[in-house]
Design a protein around this motif. Structure first.
Motif, mmCIF file in Angstrom:
data_model
loop_
_atom_site.group_PDB
_atom_site.id
_atom_site.type_symbol
_atom_site.label_atom_id
_atom_site.label_comp_id
_atom_site.label_asym_id
_atom_site.label_seq_id
_atom_site.Cartn_x
_atom_site.Cartn_y
_atom_site.Cartn_z
ATOM 1 N N TYR A 23 0.828 -1.206 0.000
ATOM 2 C CA TYR A 23 0.000 0.000 0.000
ATOM 3 C C TYR A 23 0.868 1.264 0.000
ATOM 4 N N HIS A 28 0.378 4.792 -2.115
ATOM 5 C CA HIS A 28 0.686 6.102 -1.528
ATOM 6 C C HIS A 28 1.831 6.822 -2.239
ATOM 7 N N TYR A 185 -4.074 11.404 6.907
ATOM 8 C CA TYR A 185 -4.053 10.025 6.432
ATOM 9 C C TYR A 185 -5.260 9.711 5.562
ATOM 10 N N THR A 186 -6.424 10.258 5.924
ATOM 11 C CA THR A 186 -7.614 10.060 5.097
ATOM 12 C C THR A 186 -7.398 10.646 3.710
ATOM 13 N N ASN A 189 -4.975 8.708 1.568
ATOM 14 C CA ASN A 189 -5.590 7.501 1.029
ATOM 15 C C ASN A 189 -6.487 7.789 -0.165
ATOM 16 N N LEU A 287 -10.198 -1.409 1.525
ATOM 17 C CA LEU A 287 -9.911 -0.627 2.724
ATOM 18 C C LEU A 287 -9.794 -1.503 3.961
ATOM 19 N N GLN A 290 -6.383 -3.087 3.932
ATOM 20 C CA GLN A 290 -5.375 -2.088 4.271
ATOM 21 C C GLN A 290 -5.333 -1.820 5.777
#
Length: 372
Positions: A23, A28, A185-186, A189, A287, A290
């Motif tokens: 991920y 990212h 972080y949201t 993503n 999700l 993850q």
């Protein structure tokens, strides 16, 4: 028996570690490598900015003029005053006399008919005169007078959704750092997955889409029974790899006012997590894997410590993962206007995932949420 348990835990630990590397490196890193352009497209489309407000008198006084005074030749602001019982109507009356491009839609409280934000948003969209819609909230203010121009320049015949970014105001204290890290972080993503070709959500504080897309997709009909999700569920339902782009230039950011206490923030997150259950199954799986791999990484790490695994082995794996995160995330922290948080990454990465685990458990038992 202990040896078998150790092997199982160690294997699962390695699997979680490899999933996390995937991920980070594959998803990212796309945002880490993303080049933010300073150029502005000269094409100007008429835009309707839609804001829904309930008892936001002070925020309307403070923030609405900054939106009404955007450097843009052709736009209107549709303000939905949703059952406010404060003096919002007086503030709006005064602003409407000064700014002719402010349109106010008023919803009055009904004894038997109770509604959520989606109803207010729908009325705002119906009242809008223009095809291109831009959304934000009353407690938000643009970083610059070019916010509107930056966001609208991304529309084209094919592009129907523009996902922006909205950091929270920097204040003192642990809760504020946690809120800002979670927001980082949201955004990391959903922005990175959009670049990868899998857009799955956006935030209503700063996003745009076409009016025709809203009605073609039947608005919020598919998830009107879910109180939250006027932003992320709409994107989840209507976004495709070909009709969605991101805009993260600093001039396009919208600054939001954060919750002040942990209990307020926890309640807000419960509402947001409830909408995730209605995501497309493929997105839920993506999700879940993850988050589970990250939570599993830490829980299994603790398990190996309890089982007295070789300290140098598990420490090496932890250092490798954290080093990768620091390298990949460093430019993203700068792009998302929170470079100070990089020093907190080793602490908040652990706290964030344990926090997500706790939230997920609570949502299994807590059903009732409300907008305001």
């Amino acid at each position: 028996m202990i040896d078998l348990l150790y092997i199982v835990v160690f294997v699962l630990f390695q699997i979680s570690f490899l999933l996390q590397l995937y991920y980070t490196f594959v998803i990212h890193k796309r945002l880490s490598n993303y080049k933010v352009s300073d150029e502005i497209n000269p094409v100007i489309n008429p835009v309707s900015i839609i804001i829904c407000a309930r008892n936001e008198q002070e925020n309307l006084q403070k923030n609405l003029p900054l939106i009404l005074e955007q450097e843009y030749p052709d736009f209107e602001v549709v303000l939905v005053n949703d059952c406010s019982v404060d003096d919002s109507h007086l503030v709006l009356r005064e602003l409407a006399s000064k700014y002719k491009h402010l349109k106010v839609v008023t919803i009055n409280e009904h004894e038997r008919f109770k509604h959520g934000k989606k109803f207010a948003v729908t009325l705002g969209i119906k009242a809008a005169d223009n095809e291109h819609l831009l959304f934000t909230d009353a407690d938000c203010r643009p970083f610059s007078a070019l916010w509107l121009k930056r966001m609208q320049q991304n529309f084209s015949d094919d592009i129907e959704i523009v996902l922006g970014y909205s950091p929270y105001q920097r204040l003192n204290g642990f809760v504020n750092r946690l809120i800002r890290f979670e927001t980082f972080y949201t955004a990391l993503n959903y922005l990175a997955f959009t670049l990868q070709g899998t857009p799955y959500m956006g935030i209503g504080r700063n996003m745009a889409y076409k009016k025709s897309l809203f009605f073609r997709g039947k608005g919020f009909a598919a998830h009107m029974h879910i109180l939250s999700g006027d932003d992320d569920l709409f994107v989840n339902q209507n976004a495709t790899p070909n009709n969605t782009v991101i805009e993260i230039h600093p001039e396009s950011h919208i600054l939001s006012e954060p919750k002040k206490t942990f209990s307020e923030y926890f309640t807000q997150k419960l509402r947001h997590l409830g909408a995730g259950k209605a995501y497309k199954k493929s997105h839920q799986t993506m999700l879940t894997v993850q988050a589970s791999s990250a939570i599993g990484f830490y829980l299994l790490l603790i398990g190996l410590i309890i089982l007295q695994a070789q300290w140098y082995l598990i420490l090496s794996v932890y250092i490798i993962r954290m080093s990768v995160l620091l390298i990949i995330y460093r430019p993203v922290f700068k792009k998302l206007a929170c470079p100070d948080l990089i020093f907190w990454l080793p602490v908040f990465d652990f706290i964030y995932y344990i926090y997500i685990l706790a939230l997920s458990i609570v949502t299994l038992f807590k059903k009732k949420v409300k907008w305001k």
